[in-house]
Design an enzyme around this catalytic site. Structure first.
Site, PDB file in Angstrom:
ATOM      1  N   ASP A 186      43.187 -68.363  49.493  1.00 50.82           N
ATOM      2  CA  ASP A 186      43.257 -69.828  49.450  1.00 50.82           C
ATOM      3  C   ASP A 186      41.871 -70.462  49.472  1.00 50.82           C
ATOM      4  O   ASP A 186      41.750 -71.681  49.413  1.00 50.82           O
ATOM      5  CB  ASP A 186      44.075 -70.332  50.658  1.00 50.82           C
ATOM      6  CG  ASP A 186      43.514 -69.812  51.984  1.00 50.82           C
ATOM      7  OD1 ASP A 186      42.979 -68.678  52.015  1.00 50.82           O
ATOM      8  OD2 ASP A 186      43.606 -70.515  53.002  1.00 50.82           O
ATOM      9  N   ASP A 246      54.189 -65.383  61.619  1.00 49.95           N
ATOM     10  CA  ASP A 246      53.368 -65.659  60.444  1.00 49.95           C
ATOM     11  C   ASP A 246      54.290 -65.680  59.232  1.00 49.95           C
ATOM     12  O   ASP A 246      55.207 -64.860  59.137  1.00 49.95           O
ATOM     13  CB  ASP A 246      52.315 -64.551  60.304  1.00 49.95           C
ATOM     14  CG  ASP A 246      51.197 -64.946  59.361  1.00 49.95           C
ATOM     15  OD1 ASP A 246      51.475 -65.130  58.159  1.00 49.95           O
ATOM     16  OD2 ASP A 246      50.039 -65.046  59.814  1.00 49.95           O
ATOM     17  N   HIS A 255      44.597 -64.322  60.998  1.00 49.98           N
ATOM     18  CA  HIS A 255      45.989 -64.617  61.360  1.00 49.98           C
ATOM     19  C   HIS A 255      46.222 -64.304  62.833  1.00 49.98           C
ATOM     20  O   HIS A 255      46.839 -65.094  63.545  1.00 49.98           O
ATOM     21  CB  HIS A 255      46.941 -63.796  60.482  1.00 49.98           C
ATOM     22  CG  HIS A 255      46.849 -64.119  59.027  1.00 49.98           C
ATOM     23  ND1 HIS A 255      47.882 -64.689  58.322  1.00 49.98           N
ATOM     24  CD2 HIS A 255      45.830 -63.977  58.135  1.00 49.98           C
ATOM     25  CE1 HIS A 255      47.521 -64.868  57.060  1.00 49.98           C
ATOM     26  NE2 HIS A 255      46.274 -64.438  56.922  1.00 49.98           N
ATOM     27  N   HIS A 270      32.770 -68.994  53.358  1.00 46.06           N
ATOM     28  CA  HIS A 270      33.756 -68.602  52.359  1.00 46.06           C
ATOM     29  C   HIS A 270      34.931 -69.573  52.323  1.00 46.06           C
ATOM     30  O   HIS A 270      35.776 -69.489  51.434  1.00 46.06           O
ATOM     31  CB  HIS A 270      34.263 -67.190  52.680  1.00 46.06           C
ATOM     32  CG  HIS A 270      34.921 -67.106  54.034  1.00 46.06           C
ATOM     33  ND1 HIS A 270      34.286 -67.512  55.192  1.00 46.06           N
ATOM     34  CD2 HIS A 270      36.149 -66.692  54.423  1.00 46.06           C
ATOM     35  CE1 HIS A 270      35.095 -67.332  56.225  1.00 46.06           C
ATOM     36  NE2 HIS A 270      36.239 -66.840  55.784  1.00 46.06           N
ATOM     37  N   SER A 275      49.363 -70.029  57.926  1.00 52.51           N
ATOM     38  CA  SER A 275      47.985 -69.842  58.380  1.00 52.51           C
ATOM     39  C   SER A 275      46.976 -70.494  57.442  1.00 52.51           C
ATOM     40  O   SER A 275      45.784 -70.365  57.638  1.00 52.51           O
ATOM     41  CB  SER A 275      47.685 -68.351  58.456  1.00 52.51           C
ATOM     42  OG  SER A 275      47.785 -67.807  57.152  1.00 52.51           O
ATOM     43  N   TRP A 283      40.601 -70.573  56.103  1.00 52.40           N
ATOM     44  CA  TRP A 283      41.124 -71.756  56.800  1.00 52.40           C
ATOM     45  C   TRP A 283      40.671 -71.847  58.256  1.00 52.40           C
ATOM     46  O   TRP A 283      40.390 -72.926  58.762  1.00 52.40           O
ATOM     47  CB  TRP A 283      42.650 -71.844  56.680  1.00 52.40           C
ATOM     48  CG  TRP A 283      43.148 -73.157  57.226  1.00 52.40           C
ATOM     49  CD1 TRP A 283      44.076 -73.334  58.210  1.00 52.40           C
ATOM     50  CD2 TRP A 283      42.718 -74.475  56.831  1.00 52.40           C
ATOM     51  NE1 TRP A 283      44.251 -74.677  58.451  1.00 52.40           N
ATOM     52  CE2 TRP A 283      43.427 -75.400  57.623  1.00 52.40           C
ATOM     53  CE3 TRP A 283      41.805 -74.955  55.896  1.00 52.40           C
ATOM     54  CZ2 TRP A 283      43.255 -76.782  57.504  1.00 52.40           C
ATOM     55  CZ3 TRP A 283      41.616 -76.334  55.776  1.00 52.40           C
ATOM     56  CH2 TRP A 283      42.337 -77.222  56.577  1.00 52.40           C
ATOM     57  N   ASN A 284      40.567 -70.693  58.945  1.00 52.73           N
ATOM     58  CA  ASN A 284      40.030 -70.723  60.312  1.00 52.73           C
ATOM     59  C   ASN A 284      38.646 -71.346  60.349  1.00 52.73           C
ATOM     60  O   ASN A 284      38.356 -72.204  61.172  1.00 52.73           O
ATOM     61  CB  ASN A 284      39.864 -69.290  60.848  1.00 52.73           C
ATOM     62  CG  ASN A 284      41.089 -68.804  61.558  1.00 52.73           C
ATOM     63  OD1 ASN A 284      41.490 -69.383  62.548  1.00 52.73           O
ATOM     64  ND2 ASN A 284      41.680 -67.749  61.055  1.00 52.73           N
ATOM     65  N   SER A 285      37.787 -70.873  59.450  1.00 48.50           N
ATOM     66  CA  SER A 285      36.405 -71.363  59.427  1.00 48.50           C
ATOM     67  C   SER A 285      36.368 -72.848  59.083  1.00 48.50           C
ATOM     68  O   SER A 285      35.583 -73.606  59.652  1.00 48.50           O
ATOM     69  CB  SER A 285      35.564 -70.567  58.433  1.00 48.50           C
ATOM     70  OG  SER A 285      35.367 -69.248  58.925  1.00 48.50           O
ATOM     71  N   ALA A 343      30.172 -62.103  65.890  1.00 47.43           N
ATOM     72  CA  ALA A 343      29.415 -63.285  66.341  1.00 47.43           C
ATOM     73  C   ALA A 343      30.370 -64.341  66.881  1.00 47.43           C
ATOM     74  O   ALA A 343      31.465 -64.523  66.348  1.00 47.43           O
ATOM     75  CB  ALA A 343      28.633 -63.856  65.169  1.00 47.43           C
TER      76      ALA A 343
END
Length: 462
Positions: free
Chosen positions: A377, A125, A19, A353, A148, A356-358, A336
């Site tokens: 999610d 947020d 977030h 996993h 997010s 949502w960012n990934s 990383a």
């Protein structure tokens, strides 16, 4: 185009990595439009956000201001890899502390900005709604709700609420949607209740997504919540990484020596703590698959990521040494540079996993996924990636989440993703989708048009 300090933006992120970093990336985009941005949080969370950002340097932006608010000590218990659900329950105390104690200093900041500016745009947020509660007492402030998570996960949740009222929906019917069982803990739902318990008026909703990937689900959200405006302005992360702004992490030098699309990147994000038995199976699967890999093996973040000891997971005897000597793979135990790894030509797949960012980062960079959702999610994002967008495959079914995923299952999934014909098709689809998403933020692209519309709205004269 300058606004002479007429409009300022204030960011209110939730204190979790996935977030913090989305709103920090958004800060860069807004400040590039000559709008000063104030990013608020506890000192430890601001430090975390700045330290881990990829693709640009927050200290280089003259109109981005960090406010380190003094709040009580952040509770920072260790994650529990043996917990009944994988949800990072150990972070809830830090969410609560920040949400409650940032409220007064935030209100104080808004009042002081209020007298110097024409309009204050508060972007918070959605899980920090209670923190911005006093905004109604500030006449020239407007609040925008930032979501997010994927529009897909939100739309399904909203449609399920409608279904209980007897409205059928064909969009969900044809998909294999996992239930929310095992996704959250009761404490998290209590925290959500605290945020959404009081109905509040927002001036609009912002999403880190793009019509090129989620238009049907954005339309559902617009239909269900038609009283407020919606803007899909993602991806927030940089879509091009020039050599100048890449970290010089050793894994990138190693990637430079590998063949195109030959390396699988393995990372389960910042909120997953794996049991030792599962770690051993992953190591076995990686070794037996014969694929080259970069494996980020870290415990889940604590409430304060700078707070001392972190569990170091055990790997099979001699595994790391063997992999290194054979030039087969690297185990990375520190932070990383994910965006740089995904954008590298040698990276051909991502065991993820599906946070949502990934998802957004891998879609932007055109890399297909082997989906292994853990909580929140993620199981539903995995459906979006595998069944809707067709840029990935599942490592295991959500229904079997409490079973150990064996090395053979992992080995087969890796081979399928990296060297099968099916994997090639997914890679081609992912690359095409990546091109569309990167185009969306260029001049006249769908996300650029939405972002321009949002900027025009917040800088309007009336």
């Amino acid at each position: 185009m300058t606004h002479d300090g007429h409009v300022v933006a204030v960011m209110v992120p939730l204190a979790a990595q996935g977030h913090l970093n989305q709103l920090l990336h958004l800060s860069r985009l807004i400040s590039a439009r000559n709008i000063p941005v104030h990013y608020i949080g506890a000192a430890t969370h601001n430090r975390q956000a700045k330290l881990r950002i990829h693709g640009w340097d927050p200290s280089e932006l003259a109109n981005l201001h960090f406010h380190d608010f003094i709040i009580p000590p952040i509770p920072s218990p260790p994650p529990n890899p043996k917990a009944e659900t994988m949800f990072p329950a150990h972070l809830i105390p830090s969410f609560r502390t920040a949400a409650i104690h940032l409220r007064d200093p935030l209100t104080h900041l808004l009042r002081s900005l209020s007298s110097q500016t024409r309009r204050i745009i508060v972007i918070h947020d959605s899980l920090m709604a209670s923190t911005v509660e006093d905004i109604e007492s500030i006449p020239n402030a407007e609040s925008y709700n930032f979501h997010s998570v994927s529009a897909f996960a939100m739309a399904i949740y909203d449609l399920e609420q409608e279904e209980t009222k007897g409205k059928e929906n064909s969009i969900i019917k044809d998909l294999n949607i996992p239930s929310l069982d095992g996704c959250f803990t009761p404490e998290f739902w209590e925290f959500v209740e605290l945020q959404f318990g009081v109905p509040r008026k927002f001036s609009g909703n912002l999403y880190n997504t793009c019509k090129a990937i989620e238009e049907p689900y954005l339309e559902i959200l617009q239909r269900i919540n038609h009283e407020t405006k919606h803007w899909a302005i993602g991806p927030f992360n940089p879509v091009e990484l020039g050599p100048s702004n890449l970290n010089t992490h050793p894994c990138l030098e190693w990637l430079d020596q590998q063949q195109t699309n030959s390396v699988v990147y393995v990372s389960f994000g910042t909120t997953t703590a794996l049991e030792d038995e599962q770690i051993l199976e992953i190591a076995g699967g990686l070794e037996r698959s014969g694929q080259k890999f970069i494996w980020v093996l870290r415990d889940a973040d604590k409430g304060d990521v700078f707070d001392g000891e972190v569990r170091k997971s055990e790997l099979p005897e001699g595994f790391e040494k063997r992999m290194k000597m054979e030039g087969r793979g690297l185990v990375v135990r520190d932070w990383a540079p994910q965006l740089a790894i995904l954008s590298h030509g040698s990276t051909g797949g991502f065991v993820s996993h599906c946070g949502w960012n990934s998802c957004m980062e891998t879609i932007t960079m055109g890399v297909p996924v082997a989906a292994w959702p853990m909580h929140s999610d993620q199981p539903r994002n995995a459906v979006l990636m595998t069944e809707v967008l067709r840029v990935g495959l599942n490592i295991r079914d959500w229904a079997h989440r409490d079973k150990l995923v064996m090395a053979t299952t992992i080995e087969n999934a890796l081979r399928k993703l990296m060297v099968s014909e099916e994997g090639q098709v997914m890679r081609k689809t992912a690359k095409e989708l990546g091109v569309n998403v990167r185009r969306s933020v260029e001049d006249k692209g769908v996300s650029r048009v939405e972002f321009d519309s949002f900027i025009s709205h917040i800088t309007r004269d009336t």
